[in-house]
Design a protein around this motif. Structure first.
Motif, PDB file in Angstrom:
ATOM      1  N   UNK A  64       0.820  -1.236   0.000  1.00 42.98           N
ATOM      2  CA  UNK A  64       0.000   0.000   0.000  1.00 42.98           C
ATOM      3  C   UNK A  64       0.845   1.274   0.000  1.00 42.98           C
ATOM      4  N   UNK A  65       1.872   1.313   0.856  1.00 43.31           N
ATOM      5  CA  UNK A  65       2.730   2.511   0.915  1.00 43.31           C
ATOM      6  C   UNK A  65       3.515   2.680  -0.379  1.00 43.31           C
ATOM      7  N   UNK A  66       4.043   1.573  -0.914  1.00 46.22           N
ATOM      8  CA  UNK A  66       4.788   1.645  -2.171  1.00 46.22           C
ATOM      9  C   UNK A  66       3.900   2.118  -3.313  1.00 46.22           C
ATOM     10  N   UNK A  67       2.645   1.668  -3.312  1.00 42.47           N
ATOM     11  CA  UNK A  67       1.692   2.092  -4.341  1.00 42.47           C
ATOM     12  C   UNK A  67       1.484   3.600  -4.279  1.00 42.47           C
ATOM     13  N   UNK A  68       1.218   4.098  -3.087  1.00 47.83           N
ATOM     14  CA  UNK A  68       0.979   5.534  -2.903  1.00 47.83           C
ATOM     15  C   UNK A  68       2.198   6.346  -3.353  1.00 47.83           C
ATOM     16  N   UNK A  69       3.395   5.927  -2.924  1.00 45.29           N
ATOM     17  CA  UNK A  69       4.611   6.659  -3.296  1.00 45.29           C
ATOM     18  C   UNK A  69       4.837   6.639  -4.797  1.00 45.29           C
ATOM     19  N   UNK A  70       4.609   5.492  -5.421  1.00 46.11           N
ATOM     20  CA  UNK A  70       4.846   5.385  -6.851  1.00 46.11           C
ATOM     21  C   UNK A  70       3.871   6.257  -7.637  1.00 46.11           C
ATOM     22  N   UNK A  71       2.610   6.244  -7.254  1.00 44.11           N
ATOM     23  CA  UNK A  71       1.615   7.041  -7.972  1.00 44.11           C
ATOM     24  C   UNK A  71       1.889   8.537  -7.792  1.00 44.11           C
ATOM     25  N   UNK A  72       2.340   8.937  -6.609  1.00 43.72           N
ATOM     26  CA  UNK A  72       2.712  10.348  -6.403  1.00 43.72           C
ATOM     27  C   UNK A  72       3.824  10.725  -7.375  1.00 43.72           C
ATOM     28  N   UNK A  73       4.795   9.841  -7.562  1.00 45.59           N
ATOM     29  CA  UNK A  73       5.874  10.135  -8.511  1.00 45.59           C
ATOM     30  C   UNK A  73       5.362  10.182  -9.948  1.00 45.59           C
ATOM     31  N   UNK A  74       4.417   9.322 -10.301  1.00 43.03           N
ATOM     32  CA  UNK A  74       3.804   9.413 -11.634  1.00 43.03           C
ATOM     33  C   UNK A  74       3.207  10.801 -11.846  1.00 43.03           C
TER      34      UNK A  74
END
Length: 406
Positions: A64-74
């Motif tokens: 969940x945390x990795x998903x949030x961080x990755x989408x923020x970078x997108x």
């Protein structure tokens, strides 16, 4: 079997495993390509969280945390949720249903011969990869693509085999299930919905293609079908199959959209990767970026400041090839080979260029970090849109496989 229609050719699907914050390798290897594609195609970009489980199933807590961080970078990199659909794979359960149904018809040998299957087993020896999930992940990739009827799949050369597998699976599915009873009768009924004039034109174009192999007639006929607003999706796909002499095309075959290999190496000259500890993250502070670049290794021949070097043997040179102008690169070549400049001098233009590139990305990232509800809302909207498309495909698949009671 017939090729994909124009409509499906304009849809692109691409995904990334949720590995957390992204680095410059991701930016130059994937995101920059996405930034261009989102303005040219109907794009679906997804978080491949189920794929993360195929190799790291024992510890899913960070997903969940990795998903949030990755989408923020997108989003910070410029991926626009108004231009592309951003979603999470596991939030669209139709992916799993199609994967299951495709597994019923996919020969085991097809999966075992995918090149990355043995490659990853060799590379990840410390992990227990003797699971169906790992063997079947290329088929899950196929389901990811086919459920959106994506016509284009951006991949590097090492992933072309996965798109080829998807094409084979689609072809097999259509061959088995596209031969619906009374196919030609249904196609003729669908043709009538076009009106007499268009139906006559369709017949003429179909005859020219079938009898003379006239490719121009085929393209005109495809465009004619795309322009028929009163045809249902099923009717249109039925007529595409009728046009080209096959059965009904339920799952169109995608094409590999070859992307350029990233020229962004890691700080040590290897591929940039967090696991190699040689990456610069998109959200690293200016001080962290400067420290990382100032301490990266250089040409081992330059032991002293007065020793001449060779840029081609220096891990800094590929950074110049990505970030520096021709005049700066000439300055580096001449200064390094003559010992006219020191390694820290050589690195300074890179430090300045990387920080200039990251500054606007980091400003946008801070805005999204401060608005977690906005990020959640963007994903919720994208998941709903993706699921609407996936449900349409699954309705057709279930009907084709006689999984719907009349």
């Amino acid at each position: 079997m017939a090729s994909v229609s124009t409509q499906h050719n304009t849809r692109v699907l691409s995904g990334m495993r949720p590995t957390g914050r992204l680095h410059l390798g991701h930016y130059h290897g994937v995101l920059k390509n996405w930034l261009e594609l989102q303005h040219e195609y109907e794009c679906f970009f997804f978080v491949a969280d189920w794929h993360a489980l195929t190799t790291h199933y024992e510890d899913p807590t960070r997903i969940p945390e990795n998903t949030r961080d990755m989408v923020i970078d997108w989003l910070a990199a410029g991926i626009n949720p108004g231009s592309a659909t951003l979603f999470v794979q596991s939030r669209v359960p139709e992916h799993a249903e199609l994967h299951l149904l495709l597994s019923m018809i996919t020969p085991l040998g097809w999966l075992e011969r995918v090149p990355s299957y043995k490659d990853q087993q060799e590379r990840l020896k410390e992990r227990d990869l003797a699971t169906y999930g790992f063997l079947g992940y290329p088929l899950l990739q196929s389901a990811d693509i086919l459920i959106y009827k994506a016509g284009q799949v951006p991949v590097g050369e090492d992933q072309v085999a996965h798109v080829e597998l998807t094409r084979e699976v689609a072809r097999r599915f259509n061959h088995i299930f596209g031969r619906e009873p009374d196919f030609e009768v249904k196609a003729e009924e669908a043709k009538k919905k076009m009106g007499k004039k268009n139906a006559k034109l369709f017949d003429d174009l179909r005859r020219r293609y079938r009898e003379q192999g006239d490719q121009e007639a085929l393209e005109v006929a495809r465009a004619l079908l795309e322009g028929q607003g009163n045809l249902t999706l099923s009717d249109r796909e039925r007529l595409f199959g009728y046009l080209e002499g096959g059965g009904r095309i339920i799952l169109p075959e995608p094409q590999a959209l070859l992307t350029k290999a990233s020229k962004m190496p890691g700080l040590d000259g290897q591929k940039m990767s967090k696991s190699y500890n040689n990456a610069i993250s998109l959200r690293d502070s200016p001080a962290e970026v400067e420290r990382a670049l100032r301490t990266m290794p250089t040409d081992p021949a330059r032991v002293r400041r007065t020793d001449p070097g060779d840029p081609e043997k220096c891990p800094v040179w590929p950074f110049h090839q990505v970030y520096s102008s021709e005049s700066v690169r000439e300055w580096v070549q001449q200064g390094c080979r003559s010992a006219g400049i020191g390694c820290l001098e050589c690195k300074q233009p890179i430090i300045d260029a990387v920080q200039a590139e990251l500054t606007p990305i980091q400003e946008r990232a801070r805005e999204y970090e401060a608005q977690p509800d906005l990020v959640r809302s963007i994903l919720n909207e994208g998941c709903e849109k993706a699921r609407d498309v996936a449900r349409e495909t699954m309705d057709e698949v279930r009907h084709a496989m006689s999984l719907v009671m009349s």
